[in-house]
Structure formats: structure tokens, C-alpha cells
Design a protein around this motif. Structure first.
Motif, mmCIF file in Angstrom:
data_model
loop_
_atom_site.group_PDB
_atom_site.id
_atom_site.type_symbol
_atom_site.label_atom_id
_atom_site.label_comp_id
_atom_site.label_asym_id
_atom_site.label_seq_id
_atom_site.Cartn_x
_atom_site.Cartn_y
_atom_site.Cartn_z
ATOM 1 N N LEU A 64 -43.594 19.595 18.913
ATOM 2 C CA LEU A 64 -44.373 19.830 20.138
ATOM 3 C C LEU A 64 -44.108 18.732 21.162
ATOM 4 O O LEU A 64 -43.991 19.005 22.360
ATOM 5 N N LEU A 65 -44.007 17.480 20.711
ATOM 6 C CA LEU A 65 -43.666 16.375 21.621
ATOM 7 C C LEU A 65 -42.279 16.578 22.217
ATOM 8 O O LEU A 65 -42.053 16.281 23.395
ATOM 9 N N ARG A 66 -41.345 17.089 21.403
ATOM 10 C CA ARG A 66 -39.982 17.327 21.897
ATOM 11 C C ARG A 66 -39.953 18.400 22.975
ATOM 12 O O ARG A 66 -39.013 18.458 23.761
ATOM 13 N N MET A 67 -40.966 19.245 23.036
ATOM 14 C CA MET A 67 -40.995 20.296 24.060
ATOM 15 C C MET A 67 -41.190 19.713 25.455
ATOM 16 O O MET A 67 -41.051 20.424 26.447
ATOM 17 N N ARG A 68 -41.491 18.424 25.559
ATOM 18 C CA ARG A 68 -41.640 17.770 26.864
ATOM 19 C C ARG A 68 -40.310 17.253 27.388
ATOM 20 O O ARG A 68 -40.255 16.626 28.441
ATOM 21 N N SER A 69 -39.223 17.510 26.681
ATOM 22 C CA SER A 69 -37.894 17.048 27.082
ATOM 23 C C SER A 69 -37.522 17.608 28.450
ATOM 24 O O SER A 69 -37.967 18.673 28.856
ATOM 25 N N GLY A 70 -36.669 16.896 29.143
ATOM 26 C CA GLY A 70 -36.180 17.358 30.431
ATOM 27 C C GLY A 70 -35.030 18.347 30.298
ATOM 28 O O GLY A 70 -34.602 18.942 31.278
ATOM 29 N N VAL A 71 -34.530 18.548 29.085
ATOM 30 C CA VAL A 71 -33.412 19.453 28.840
ATOM 31 C C VAL A 71 -33.966 20.778 28.307
ATOM 32 O O VAL A 71 -34.603 20.817 27.265
ATOM 33 N N GLU A 72 -33.713 21.857 29.051
ATOM 34 C CA GLU A 72 -34.303 23.156 28.708
ATOM 35 C C GLU A 72 -33.925 23.624 27.307
ATOM 36 O O GLU A 72 -34.767 24.132 26.565
ATOM 37 N N GLN A 127 -33.244 21.876 24.671
ATOM 38 C CA GLN A 127 -34.002 21.106 23.678
ATOM 39 C C GLN A 127 -35.442 21.598 23.600
ATOM 40 O O GLN A 127 -36.011 21.687 22.518
ATOM 41 N N ARG A 128 -36.017 21.913 24.748
ATOM 42 C CA ARG A 128 -37.399 22.440 24.753
ATOM 43 C C ARG A 128 -37.478 23.752 24.001
ATOM 44 O O ARG A 128 -38.389 23.972 23.204
ATOM 45 N N ARG A 129 -36.532 24.630 24.242
ATOM 46 C CA ARG A 129 -36.531 25.944 23.602
ATOM 47 C C ARG A 129 -36.372 25.804 22.087
ATOM 48 O O ARG A 129 -37.083 26.439 21.318
ATOM 49 N N ALA A 130 -35.433 24.974 21.647
ATOM 50 C CA ALA A 130 -35.220 24.762 20.214
ATOM 51 C C ALA A 130 -36.446 24.120 19.580
ATOM 52 O O ALA A 130 -36.858 24.489 18.476
ATOM 53 N N ALA A 131 -37.056 23.174 20.280
ATOM 54 C CA ALA A 131 -38.229 22.483 19.746
ATOM 55 C C ALA A 131 -39.402 23.440 19.564
ATOM 56 O O ALA A 131 -40.175 23.308 18.609
ATOM 57 N N THR A 154 -25.756 32.599 22.313
ATOM 58 C CA THR A 154 -25.527 31.436 23.172
ATOM 59 C C THR A 154 -25.239 30.151 22.406
ATOM 60 O O THR A 154 -24.846 29.174 23.013
ATOM 61 N N GLY A 155 -25.470 30.124 21.104
ATOM 62 C CA GLY A 155 -25.221 28.886 20.386
ATOM 63 C C GLY A 155 -25.435 29.014 18.891
ATOM 64 O O GLY A 155 -26.256 29.796 18.434
ATOM 65 N N SER A 156 -24.702 28.227 18.123
ATOM 66 C CA SER A 156 -24.751 28.320 16.670
ATOM 67 C C SER A 156 -26.051 27.796 16.080
ATOM 68 O O SER A 156 -26.439 28.187 14.991
ATOM 69 N N HIS A 157 -26.736 26.863 16.764
ATOM 70 C CA HIS A 157 -27.980 26.327 16.218
ATOM 71 C C HIS A 157 -29.012 27.443 16.058
ATOM 72 O O HIS A 157 -29.845 27.392 15.174
ATOM 73 N N HIS A 158 -28.920 28.444 16.895
ATOM 74 C CA HIS A 158 -29.865 29.552 16.798
ATOM 75 C C HIS A 158 -29.639 30.370 15.533
ATOM 76 O O HIS A 158 -30.551 31.020 15.052
ATOM 77 N N ALA A 212 -34.653 6.550 26.283
ATOM 78 C CA ALA A 212 -34.861 7.937 25.864
ATOM 79 C C ALA A 212 -36.338 8.161 25.568
ATOM 80 O O ALA A 212 -36.983 7.357 24.931
ATOM 81 N N GLY A 213 -36.866 9.298 26.052
ATOM 82 C CA GLY A 213 -38.239 9.669 25.752
ATOM 83 C C GLY A 213 -38.316 10.268 24.357
ATOM 84 O O GLY A 213 -37.313 10.527 23.709
ATOM 85 N N TRP A 214 -39.529 10.504 23.886
ATOM 86 C CA TRP A 214 -39.724 11.061 22.553
ATOM 87 C C TRP A 214 -39.048 12.413 22.398
ATOM 88 O O TRP A 214 -38.620 12.764 21.314
ATOM 89 N N GLY A 215 -38.944 13.178 23.451
ATOM 90 C CA GLY A 215 -38.339 14.489 23.366
ATOM 91 C C GLY A 215 -36.830 14.468 23.404
ATOM 92 O O GLY A 215 -36.190 15.484 23.173
ATOM 93 N N ASP A 216 -36.227 13.322 23.684
ATOM 94 C CA ASP A 216 -34.777 13.239 23.853
ATOM 95 C C ASP A 216 -34.118 12.298 22.844
ATOM 96 O O ASP A 216 -33.066 11.743 23.129
ATOM 97 N N ARG A 217 -34.702 12.122 21.705
ATOM 98 C CA ARG A 217 -34.147 11.233 20.681
ATOM 99 C C ARG A 217 -33.400 12.074 19.646
ATOM 100 O O ARG A 217 -34.028 12.715 18.809
ATOM 101 N N PRO A 218 -32.081 12.117 19.682
ATOM 102 C CA PRO A 218 -31.337 12.988 18.769
ATOM 103 C C PRO A 218 -31.560 12.648 17.300
ATOM 104 O O PRO A 218 -31.595 13.529 16.457
ATOM 105 N N GLU A 219 -31.717 11.364 16.988
ATOM 106 C CA GLU A 219 -31.915 10.995 15.584
ATOM 107 C C GLU A 219 -33.266 11.471 15.065
ATOM 108 O O GLU A 219 -33.397 11.865 13.903
ATOM 109 N N LEU A 220 -34.269 11.499 15.921
ATOM 110 C CA LEU A 220 -35.577 12.006 15.495
ATOM 111 C C LEU A 220 -35.556 13.527 15.368
ATOM 112 O O LEU A 220 -36.177 14.089 14.454
#
Length: 184
Positions: free
Chosen positions: A23-31, A33-37, A84-88, A157-165
Motif C-alpha cells: 500500500l505504501l508503494r502505491m504512492r510511487s511516482g511511477v504509474e 509501480q503503483r499498478r503492480a503494488a 504489456t509485461g512479463s511481471h503480470h 528514494a521514497g518508500w514506494g521507489d525502493r527496488p530492494e524493498l
């Protein structure tokens, strides 16, 4: 879950914490990342609810078809997004696994058997899902090796943009899925 309550509560805590972080990651500035989160938050909270030990709460019979419908909708959304992407594709497999577990639990005797865990699922499908999530957990663990956390042109990096997390979040959900499939 069947068996001792402590591991069940640990799984509930792990999945709920993962859902909360998503839910915190949904605040990311990257759309993207928000959708995946959002999908991962649904999975985390859904896994937490499904993992509550049967000794603490026995859900009403309508619960399992409701879970199947919710995760069926998530699977359809992931199927649409696969183009649109393999992660999906992983989201699709995860949502389908949740539908599978809900259907198996719905068909299992509920009273005194801990949310219906321990019911007879389809052994081949269960084995394939266990194999997939085992591989996913191993791959996710390898991906956690040192990652440069660079986001947005050098700013912190904000909490929503930390790839390792985000990777740790996916790893913990994969481990949770393995634990749930093992009890099926």
C-alpha cells in the motif's frame, strides 16, 4: 491453517506486513509501480486472511466463493495486463493459485479443520504450483543481492521507489504462497 497456530499467525503477520508495505508503494511516482503494488497489496492481504488459523476463526461458507470471485477478477485483470509485461504473468499465476486454494477450501469440511486446509486438492496442479513458487522464491532471493537504489535523478528514494524493498516484498509473498500450498 491446520497444525499448530503459531506458524499460522506468523504467516498472517508476514502477509499483512507485506500487504501494508505494498500500500505504501502505491504512492510511487511511477504509474507501473503503483499498478503492480495494488495487485500485490491485494495478494498480501488476501493471503493474510486465508492464513488465519482455524482455531481462531471459522469463516462462514460464503467466504471461499467470495475469495474465488475476488481473485478470479484479479486473474482476469492480470491476464489483460500480460500483454504489456512479463511481471503480470506472475500476478496471473498468483491470482489463479489463490482461486485454486479458495475452491479447494470451499470443498473441504470446515468445522474443526482450520479453514478447510488439508483438503484434497488436485495433486498435479498443486505440484506444478509448488514447483513454480519454489523457483520464484529462489529467483527472487538471488535478485535481492545488492541493488543500487537510485530513483529520480539522484534524489533520495521514497518508500514506494525502493527496488530492494519491492523485491523483498515479492519474496515474502512467494514464501507465503509456498507455505499455503504445502498445507493444501
Amino acid at each position: 491453517m491446520s497444525g499448530p497456530a503459531s506458524p499460522g499467525w506468523l504467516l498472517v503477520a508476514l502477509c499483512a506486513a507485506t500487504g501494508a508495505y505494498c500500500l505504501l508503494r502505491m504512492r510511487s511516482g511511477v504509474e507501473e509501480q503503483r499498478r503492480a503494488a495494488g495487485g500485490e497489496a491485494l495478494m498480501g492481504f488476501g493471503m493474510a486472511v486465508m492464513s488465519v488459523p482455524g482455531t481462531a476463526f471459522t469463516p462462514p461458507p460464503w467466504t471461499w466463493p467470495f475469495y474465488a470471485a475476488v481473485f478470479g477478477g484479479a486473474a482476469l485483470r492480470a491476464l489483460w495486463a500480460v500483454r504489456t509485461g512479463s511481471h503480470h504473468l506472475h500476478h496471473l499465476v498468483g491470482a489463479a493459485a489463490m482461486v485454486y486454494m479458495a475452491v479447494v477450501m470451499a470443498g473441504s469440511p470446515a468445522p474443526g479443520h482450520g479453514h478447510g486446509h488439508g483438503g484434497a486438492g488436485v495433486p498435479l496442479l498443486n505440484g506444478m504450483l509448488l514447483l513454480y513458487f519454489s523457483g520464484y522464491v529462489l529467483l527472487s532471493g538471488v535478485r535481492l543481492l545488492p541493488v543500487a537504489a537510485v530513483a529520480g535523478g539522484g534524489r533520495a528514494a521514497g518508500w514506494g521507489d525502493r527496488p530492494e524493498l519491492a523485491r523483498a516484498c515479492r519474496l515474502s509473498m512467494g514464501i507465503g504462497m509456498l507455505a499455503m500450498l504445502l498445507t493444501l
